[in-house]
Design a protein around this motif. Sequence first.
Motif, PDB file in Angstrom:
ATOM      1  N   GLN A   2     -49.226 -44.757  50.003  1.00 13.52           N
ATOM      2  CA  GLN A   2     -49.456 -44.627  48.565  1.00 13.52           C
ATOM      3  C   GLN A   2     -48.449 -43.649  47.972  1.00 13.52           C
ATOM      4  OE1 GLN A   2     -53.619 -43.413  49.051  1.00 13.52           O
ATOM      5  NE2 GLN A   2     -54.214 -45.172  47.847  1.00 13.52           N
ATOM      6  N   THR A   3     -47.940 -43.952  46.807  1.00 10.96           N
ATOM      7  CA  THR A   3     -47.038 -43.049  46.100  1.00 10.96           C
ATOM      8  C   THR A   3     -47.457 -42.949  44.643  1.00 10.96           C
ATOM      9  OG1 THR A   3     -45.489 -44.805  45.539  1.00 10.96           O
ATOM     10  CG2 THR A   3     -45.076 -43.612  47.593  1.00 10.96           C
ATOM     11  N   VAL A   4     -47.133 -41.804  44.034  1.00  8.65           N
ATOM     12  CA  VAL A   4     -47.411 -41.571  42.620  1.00  8.65           C
ATOM     13  C   VAL A   4     -46.162 -40.989  41.988  1.00  8.65           C
ATOM     14  CG1 VAL A   4     -48.802 -40.287  40.968  1.00  8.65           C
ATOM     15  CG2 VAL A   4     -49.861 -41.198  43.046  1.00  8.65           C
ATOM     16  N   THR A   5     -45.734 -41.549  40.869  1.00 10.10           N
ATOM     17  CA  THR A   5     -44.522 -41.096  40.197  1.00 10.10           C
ATOM     18  C   THR A   5     -44.828 -40.692  38.758  1.00 10.10           C
ATOM     19  OG1 THR A   5     -43.163 -42.576  41.551  1.00 10.10           O
ATOM     20  CG2 THR A   5     -42.173 -41.701  39.531  1.00 10.10           C
ATOM     21  N   GLN A   6     -44.465 -39.477  38.421  1.00  7.49           N
ATOM     22  CA  GLN A   6     -44.538 -39.008  37.036  1.00  7.49           C
ATOM     23  C   GLN A   6     -43.109 -38.713  36.607  1.00  7.49           C
ATOM     24  OE1 GLN A   6     -48.191 -36.239  38.136  1.00  7.49           O
ATOM     25  NE2 GLN A   6     -47.964 -36.343  35.908  1.00  7.49           N
ATOM     26  N   ASP A  86     -54.622 -27.455  25.276  1.00  5.36           N
ATOM     27  CA  ASP A  86     -54.216 -28.572  26.135  1.00  5.36           C
ATOM     28  C   ASP A  86     -52.920 -28.276  26.881  1.00  5.36           C
ATOM     29  OD1 ASP A  86     -55.229 -30.995  23.605  1.00  5.36           O
ATOM     30  OD2 ASP A  86     -56.388 -30.072  25.229  1.00  5.36           O
ATOM     31  N   ALA A  87     -52.242 -27.204  26.499  1.00  5.76           N
ATOM     32  CA  ALA A  87     -50.995 -26.849  27.173  1.00  5.76           C
ATOM     33  C   ALA A  87     -51.277 -26.542  28.646  1.00  5.76           C
ATOM     34  CB  ALA A  87     -50.356 -25.641  26.501  1.00  5.76           C
ATOM     35  N   ALA A  88     -50.598 -27.270  29.537  1.00  5.55           N
ATOM     36  CA  ALA A  88     -50.862 -27.156  30.971  1.00  5.55           C
ATOM     37  C   ALA A  88     -49.941 -28.100  31.716  1.00  5.55           C
ATOM     38  CB  ALA A  88     -52.315 -27.513  31.291  1.00  5.55           C
ATOM     39  N   MET A  89     -50.016 -28.032  33.056  1.00  5.77           N
ATOM     40  CA  MET A  89     -49.431 -29.076  33.902  1.00  5.77           C
ATOM     41  C   MET A  89     -50.486 -30.155  34.073  1.00  5.77           C
ATOM     42  SD  MET A  89     -46.315 -28.657  35.048  1.00  5.77           S
ATOM     43  CE  MET A  89     -46.223 -29.510  36.616  1.00  5.77           C
ATOM     44  N   TYR A  90     -50.052 -31.401  34.001  1.00  2.15           N
ATOM     45  CA  TYR A  90     -50.951 -32.520  34.206  1.00  2.15           C
ATOM     46  C   TYR A  90     -50.471 -33.323  35.409  1.00  2.15           C
ATOM     47  CZ  TYR A  90     -53.233 -31.561  29.802  1.00  2.15           C
ATOM     48  OH  TYR A  90     -53.956 -30.955  28.794  1.00  2.15           O
ATOM     49  N   PHE A  91     -51.408 -33.557  36.324  1.00  2.00           N
ATOM     50  CA  PHE A  91     -51.088 -34.292  37.541  1.00  2.00           C
ATOM     51  C   PHE A  91     -51.864 -35.600  37.581  1.00  2.00           C
ATOM     52  CE2 PHE A  91     -48.557 -31.240  39.772  1.00  2.00           C
ATOM     53  CZ  PHE A  91     -48.987 -29.998  39.330  1.00  2.00           C
ATOM     54  N   CYS A  92     -51.159 -36.638  37.900  1.00  2.00           N
ATOM     55  CA  CYS A  92     -51.755 -37.933  38.157  1.00  2.00           C
ATOM     56  C   CYS A  92     -52.009 -38.023  39.667  1.00  2.00           C
ATOM     57  CB  CYS A  92     -50.773 -39.018  37.703  1.00  2.00           C
ATOM     58  SG  CYS A  92     -51.295 -40.704  37.985  1.00  2.00           S
ATOM     59  N   ALA A  93     -53.103 -38.642  40.063  1.00  2.00           N
ATOM     60  CA  ALA A  93     -53.418 -38.753  41.486  1.00  2.00           C
ATOM     61  C   ALA A  93     -54.089 -40.083  41.768  1.00  2.00           C
ATOM     62  CB  ALA A  93     -54.322 -37.597  41.927  1.00  2.00           C
ATOM     63  N   ILE A  94     -53.867 -40.573  42.983  1.00  5.96           N
ATOM     64  CA  ILE A  94     -54.512 -41.801  43.441  1.00  5.96           C
ATOM     65  C   ILE A  94     -55.277 -41.481  44.720  1.00  5.96           C
ATOM     66  CG2 ILE A  94     -52.493 -42.535  44.775  1.00  5.96           C
ATOM     67  CD1 ILE A  94     -53.229 -45.428  44.088  1.00  5.96           C
ATOM     68  N   SER A  95     -56.384 -42.133  44.888  1.00  6.87           N
ATOM     69  CA  SER A  95     -57.152 -41.919  46.104  1.00  6.87           C
ATOM     70  C   SER A  95     -57.372 -43.238  46.819  1.00  6.87           C
ATOM     71  CB  SER A  95     -58.510 -41.309  45.780  1.00  6.87           C
ATOM     72  OG  SER A  95     -59.334 -42.287  45.180  1.00  6.87           O
ATOM     73  N   GLY A  96     -57.463 -43.113  48.113  1.00  8.40           N
ATOM     74  CA  GLY A  96     -57.875 -44.239  48.937  1.00  8.40           C
ATOM     75  C   GLY A  96     -58.937 -43.722  49.862  1.00  8.40           C
ATOM     76  N   THR A  97     -58.966 -44.223  51.057  1.00  3.59           N
ATOM     77  CA  THR A  97     -59.919 -43.710  52.037  1.00  3.59           C
ATOM     78  C   THR A  97     -59.507 -42.311  52.456  1.00  3.59           C
ATOM     79  OG1 THR A  97     -60.185 -45.958  52.842  1.00  3.59           O
ATOM     80  CG2 THR A  97     -61.050 -44.185  54.217  1.00  3.59           C
ATOM     81  N   TYR A  98     -60.371 -41.353  52.248  1.00  4.48           N
ATOM     82  CA  TYR A  98     -60.212 -39.954  52.669  1.00  4.48           C
ATOM     83  C   TYR A  98     -59.220 -39.140  51.851  1.00  4.48           C
ATOM     84  CZ  TYR A  98     -62.257 -41.996  56.886  1.00  4.48           C
ATOM     85  OH  TYR A  98     -63.032 -42.695  57.765  1.00  4.48           O
TER      86      TYR A  98
END
Lengths: 112, 113
Positions: A2-6, A86-98
């Motif tokens: 799995q990969t996540v790109t911002q 709202d000023a902050a770092m925002y992280f996108c994340a994906i989950s799968g098993t575990y």
Amino acid sequence: AQTVTQSQPEMSVQEAETVTLSCTYDTSESDYYLFWYKQPPSRQMILVIRQEAYKQQNATENRFSVNFQKAAKSFSLKISDSQLGDAAMYFCAISGTYKYIFGTGTRLKVLA
Amino acid sequence: NAGVTQTPKFRILKIGQSMTLQCTQDMNHNYMYWYRQDPGMGLKLIYYSVGAGITDKGEVPNGYNVSRSTTEDFPLRLELAAPSQTSVYFCASSYSSGTYEQFFGPGTRLTVL
């Protein structure tokens, strides 16, 4: 794997305006969840919103909503009526098993 | 509920020293995780545990060890600290697998000189 790109390291928005943060992902799993986390200067990670991949309806939490395009593997976050807090770092994340995989983050600046 | 607590908040180590980062959660979560966050980067998974007595490696396990003797505690051990281990370390927990929200501790800022 799995990969996540911002692709936006930094974004700015005027107070009370709307901003959209982008996130694309890749996964071979059929069942997964997508998350947006906020990390203010205090460093505490806070869940903003969660999307279940099998649901077509986009998740909404007050001023925060997502545009989930499953075929395009895109999961953007829209913040309406932006506030100074709202000023902050925002992280996108994906989950799968575990496991959870995080993107590199987008720093959001809110201009008064 | 205190949630997820981590100690210490800050630490400076000399090269070659060892230390243990403590993590405790009071939510009776089965799943616990250790991440590191390098400056300007996202979170990298070091180790995770799906229950007491069960641990597994994440993306960046080299130089670290973990144990999970109880549901509440998940300490991270650094052996022979190196400058490359300078980072902010976060512990997190969740009720079950990746479909659930993770709750994070406040982080430990570690500097290795």
